[in-house]
Each structure stands twice: as C-alpha cells, then as structure tokens.
Design an enzyme around this catalytic site. Structure first.
Site, PDB file in Angstrom:
ATOM      1  N   GLN A  18      47.822  45.034  36.609  1.00 16.00           N
ATOM      2  CA  GLN A  18      46.757  45.899  36.085  1.00 16.00           C
ATOM      3  C   GLN A  18      47.168  47.371  35.993  1.00 16.00           C
ATOM      4  O   GLN A  18      46.533  48.140  35.290  1.00 16.00           O
ATOM      5  CB  GLN A  18      45.508  45.755  36.950  1.00 16.00           C
ATOM      6  CG  GLN A  18      44.914  44.359  36.866  1.00 16.00           C
ATOM      7  CD  GLN A  18      43.706  44.172  37.770  1.00 16.00           C
ATOM      8  OE1 GLN A  18      43.849  43.753  38.911  1.00 16.00           O
ATOM      9  NE2 GLN A  18      42.528  44.482  37.281  1.00 16.00           N
ATOM     10  N   HIS A 112      48.603  38.234  42.900  1.00 11.06           N
ATOM     11  CA  HIS A 112      47.311  38.740  42.422  1.00 11.06           C
ATOM     12  C   HIS A 112      47.143  38.335  40.952  1.00 11.06           C
ATOM     13  O   HIS A 112      47.424  39.102  40.039  1.00 11.06           O
ATOM     14  CB  HIS A 112      47.219  40.257  42.594  1.00 11.06           C
ATOM     15  CG  HIS A 112      45.824  40.788  42.413  1.00 11.06           C
ATOM     16  ND1 HIS A 112      45.194  41.595  43.350  1.00 11.06           N
ATOM     17  CD2 HIS A 112      44.916  40.627  41.422  1.00 11.06           C
ATOM     18  CE1 HIS A 112      43.968  41.902  42.922  1.00 11.06           C
ATOM     19  NE2 HIS A 112      43.777  41.337  41.748  1.00 11.06           N
ATOM     20  N   ASN A 156      45.413  36.431  46.176  1.00 12.92           N
ATOM     21  CA  ASN A 156      44.167  37.162  45.908  1.00 12.92           C
ATOM     22  C   ASN A 156      43.091  36.239  45.346  1.00 12.92           C
ATOM     23  O   ASN A 156      43.341  35.486  44.408  1.00 12.92           O
ATOM     24  CB  ASN A 156      44.436  38.268  44.879  1.00 12.92           C
ATOM     25  CG  ASN A 156      43.175  39.070  44.581  1.00 12.92           C
ATOM     26  OD1 ASN A 156      42.665  39.766  45.448  1.00 12.92           O
ATOM     27  ND2 ASN A 156      42.652  38.960  43.367  1.00 12.92           N
ATOM     28  N   GLU A 157      41.919  36.322  45.931  1.00 10.43           N
ATOM     29  CA  GLU A 157      40.752  35.566  45.450  1.00 10.43           C
ATOM     30  C   GLU A 157      41.112  34.107  45.175  1.00 10.43           C
ATOM     31  O   GLU A 157      41.011  33.613  44.044  1.00 10.43           O
ATOM     32  CB  GLU A 157      40.115  36.240  44.239  1.00 10.43           C
ATOM     33  CG  GLU A 157      39.557  37.600  44.638  1.00 10.43           C
ATOM     34  CD  GLU A 157      38.716  38.289  43.575  1.00 10.43           C
ATOM     35  OE1 GLU A 157      38.815  37.932  42.392  1.00 10.43           O
ATOM     36  OE2 GLU A 157      37.944  39.192  43.942  1.00 10.43           O
TER      37      GLU A 157
HETATM   38  C1  BGC Z   1      40.050  41.209  41.120  1.00 11.23           C
HETATM   39  C2  BGC Z   1      40.566  42.433  40.406  1.00 11.23           C
HETATM   40  C3  BGC Z   1      39.551  42.893  39.370  1.00 11.23           C
HETATM   41  C4  BGC Z   1      38.285  43.267  40.121  1.00 11.23           C
HETATM   42  C5  BGC Z   1      37.184  43.859  39.263  1.00 11.23           C
HETATM   43  C6  BGC Z   1      38.582  41.237  41.426  1.00 11.23           C
HETATM   44  O1  BGC Z   1      38.079  40.007  41.053  1.00 11.23           O
HETATM   45  O2  BGC Z   1      40.808  40.955  42.264  1.00 11.23           O
HETATM   46  O3  BGC Z   1      41.806  42.125  39.848  1.00 11.23           O
HETATM   47  O4  BGC Z   1      40.014  43.924  38.591  1.00 11.23           O
HETATM   48  O5  BGC Z   1      37.774  42.132  40.757  1.00 11.23           O
HETATM   49  O6  BGC Z   1      36.639  42.964  38.384  1.00 11.23           O
END
Ligand code: BGC
Length: 428
Positions: A18, A112, A156-157
């Site tokens: 990003q 990520h 991540n997530e």
């Molecule tokens: C993610 C980010 C994303 C952010 C805002 C999260 O789900 O880890 O990569 O930019 O939310 O939407």
C-alpha cells in the site's frame, strides 16, 4: 490527563504493497494492471515509502510516537520460487535499523494481503503447498533479520477471506448492484461496481497467472472452510520456524474484528458472527505470545438480522463512524484471551482531519478504560501512517496521519499525527 505506561507502544501502521510502490512481482500488481481490472487505479509508485521510509519514520518519531508497524513484502524477498533476494533483505535490515536508532519499536507483519505472483500460480491460499512455502519464506526472513524484530504478526487479518466469502454470498443472493463504489459491509477496500466486467477480468487473470481462472486464490479471495484452516496451518508453521530460529521474538496473528452488538432478540446473530470471526480460531493461537486486534466499526443485530443505527454518521469508506467499537471489541476479546493484546489497526478514512482527531481521542479513551479494567493491552498502532493505496478503491481513501502529494511525493503531516504523539507523551 490520564497517562499511558511509559512502555505502552503508540504509533502507526502501514503495509508494504500500500505504501512502498512498484511491487512488481506480486499478485496485486497483476490484478491491478490487466485489462478490465477491478482496481480503480494501479498502485504504481504508491507513496514511494520504499525510498522515503526514513522521512516517514522520522515524522512519526518527531511527533512523539514510539512504535511503527509495517510489513515485509514476500514478493520482494522471493520474487521467483526458491530464489531469495539478498538485496531486499538488506533494504528491510536498514528500515529496522533506522527504527531502532530512533527508539521506534518495530512490529513486523510477514504477510499483509499481497503474495508473490508465483504462489498464486502454484495454487495460492487454498493449496497445502503454501504451508511449506510460507514456512521457508518466514525462516529466511527471521534467520536474516530476527534479532532486529521484537514483535512479528505472521498474517494480517487471517479471517478476512471468510468475511469476503460471506459478503460475496450475500451479494449473490440479493443479486443487487448497490451502485456505490465501495461495499460498506466490509472494512477493506473492495470495489463492487464492476460486475459487468467480471468475465473479461477473470479471463485476463487466468491468462496472467497461467491457470484456470476458477483456481485463482489470492489472499483476498472468498475462502472455503479448507482454506480457512490452511491459513491457520500457515500461521502455526510460521510460529514454529520463528521460535526455532529465535525464541525471543514475540509472535502473534491479527484479526479483523467488528464490535458486534445485539438488540433484544439479536443475540444468536451476534454469537454466530463472534464465533466465525474469532472464537473458532482460538485453538490455533494458544501458543502465541500476543494477539493483534484490528477494528474499524460495529454491527448491530436485532431479531431479524442486521439493523442500521438511526442517524448513522458514516466514514468515507461508507461504514459507521463509531470509535467506541474498539473498546467493545477489546472487552469481548479479553473474555477469551488473557495474553497481551496489541491494537495493530484502528482508524478512519475522512477528508476532515478534525474527525480523525476526534476518532483517535475517543478510541484511545476507550483503550485507557479497558487497561484500567485490567485488560492486558500493550500497544496501539493507528491505521495508517500515510494516506495510501486502499486496494481496489485506489488512492481516494484517506486514512493517513500524513497526506502525500503523489505528483511530488511531498509529505504533509496532519494535526492528527501531532495529537497522537501528544497522547503518547502526556496521556489522554
Ligand atoms: C487492512 C488494511 C486496510 C485497512 C483499511 C484493513 O483491513 O489490513 O490493509 O487498508 O483495513 O481498510
């Protein structure tokens, strides 16, 4: 003013794809640049954090913060299968060293969302082979850089694919086109405006990855049950190799968690969501050292399903502006998780920085209360340090503490950055 403990980590977060720019060996680069792409625009140079990380970390430090969460990009480290790039390791070594020189505690994410293109060609996030591939990548990074990394978020997530499956199912069953650019049902930037182009997009994707388009499984693809389990196995593998190389590194995973609230009669909906989003992962994270909690908003359920609050105030992403959701999630998580928690993401996309300042103050007031209630929270990294590439939604979204003019790449720190640093220094 109520101060936070001196050791409490306060800072901001980014993700490689990003912000860095030119992540040319990644699956996202492919998806952004094919004909009929669902991406509003390609990431290109992003905000050139790859070359400007010193300036960015310095701004964070000068504001008074003491922590930076960022990700190491697998597609840079292993651009083709089995070929690890030493120069890219050196790049991240410099980033980590710069953090330490500036008394900034780095929190590193190993995955990520973006993956090497070759991984997708090999079956991606539904293939068992990915466990071994991810393990090798993690092993290499930690063997090279481990002594510089105190905290690692493996993935991540990890629950995002499941959330995307649910949304896709709901959209298909309604068969509606909301006609809006974003989907307020999901926190990450998805573009649902492009249904008509789907076929062309998938054909081009198949050609680019060299596989049947039905088998393309990127990290943000809708996830099957098997795929969900696979992500957990990747996490366990990563933890195992990290601990073998360097047992001092604190290892955790991050989850995207809504604050689920119920009106009378909505309890069973909430229980189901909480189980699917978080509770069913607990057996796989018992040996972790910390948990990364990521929260952006809430969802409310009544007897007939989700209900929208009256006079809902919306963020630029289209979901409810509700900073208190963070404390709600922390209280829920703490009932099931006693080890340390790091809030690895929390933030708001808005063009009015006063709204961000208010968001941060209200969210951190809640965090402070939770700590006083005895919840084991050791850090907070705001999403995001910089305005950046919000996946399919491109550069329109503005979560950052620092604005960037992408034609000159000049940085413009916002008042919210100053406020966050002030909170670190003096409390909330
Ligand atoms: C993610 C980010 C994303 C952010 C805002 C999260 O789900 O880890 O990569 O930019 O939310 O939407």
């Amino acid at each position: 003013m109520k101060p936070f403990d001196d050791r409490f980590l306060i800072g901001a977060a980014t993700a490689a794809h990003q912000v860095e720019g030119n992540n040319v060996h990644s699956d996202f680069w492919v998806m952004e640049n094919i004909p009929g792409s669902m991406y509003k625009e390609p990431s290109l140079d992003a905000v050139d954090h790859y070359h400007r990380y010193k300036e960015d970390i310095k701004l964070l430090k000068d504001a008074g913060c003491n922590s930076y969460r960022f990700s190491i990009e697998w597609a840079r480290i292993e651009p083709t299968k089995g070929n690890f790039n030493k120069n890219e390791i050196e790049h991240y070594r410099e980033v980590l060293a710069f953090c330490h020189e500036n008394n900034i505690t780095p929190i590193v994410t190993l995955h990520h969302f973006s993956s090497p293109k070759w991984l997708i060609t090999e079956g991606g996030w539904e293939s068992e082979k990915t466990i071994e591939y991810f393990g090798k990548y993690c092993n290499y990074v930690v063997a090279e850089l481990g002594e510089l990394i105190p905290y690692i978020c493996t993935i991540n997530e990890a629950n995002m694919g499941k959330q995307i499956s649910k949304i896709t199912k709901r959209m298909m069953s309604k068969n509606t086109d909301k006609g809006s650019h974003s989907n307020p049902d999901v926190q990450v930037g998805l573009n649902v405006d492009m249904k008509a182009k789907m076929e062309e997009y998938y054909r081009a994707l198949g050609e680019s990855f060299g596989i049947d388009p039905r088998n393309i499984q990127t990290f943000l693809s809708p996830r099957t049950e098997k795929g969900d389990l696979l992500i957990m196995k990747c996490h366990e593998k990563a933890r195992q190799v990290i601990k073998r190389v360097n047992p001092d590194i604190k290892v955790g995973i991050t989850f995207s968690l809504y604050d689920y609230q119920s009106l009378p009669g909505g309890e069973s909906y909430v229980e189901k969501e909480q189980y699917e989003d978080f509770l069913h992962y607990l057996p796989f994270i018992q040996d972790d050292d910390f948990l990364g909690v990521q929260n952006y908003s809430r969802k409310i359920y009544g007897p007939d399903g989700e209900v929208k609050p009256e006079n809902e105030r919306l963020t630029k992403m289209g979901y409810e502006y509700y900073p208190e959701a963070l404390a709600g999630v922390l209280r829920f998580v703490a009932k099931n998780w006693k080890k340390p928690i790091i809030i690895t993401e929390n933030g708001v996309s808005t063009d009015q920085d006063e709204e961000r300042v208010e968001f941060i103050e209200r969210a951190l007031t809640g965090v402070h209360q939770c700590i006083n209630e005895g919840i084991n929270i050791i850090g907070y990294t705001y999403w995001s340090l910089l305005d950046n590439f919000e996946w399919q939604l491109g550069y329109d979204q503005t979560f950052g503490l620092i604005a960037v003019d992408r034609t000159t790449q000049i940085r413009y720190p916002k008042e919210s950055l100053r406020v966050l640093g002030e909170i670190k220094k003096s409390g909330i």
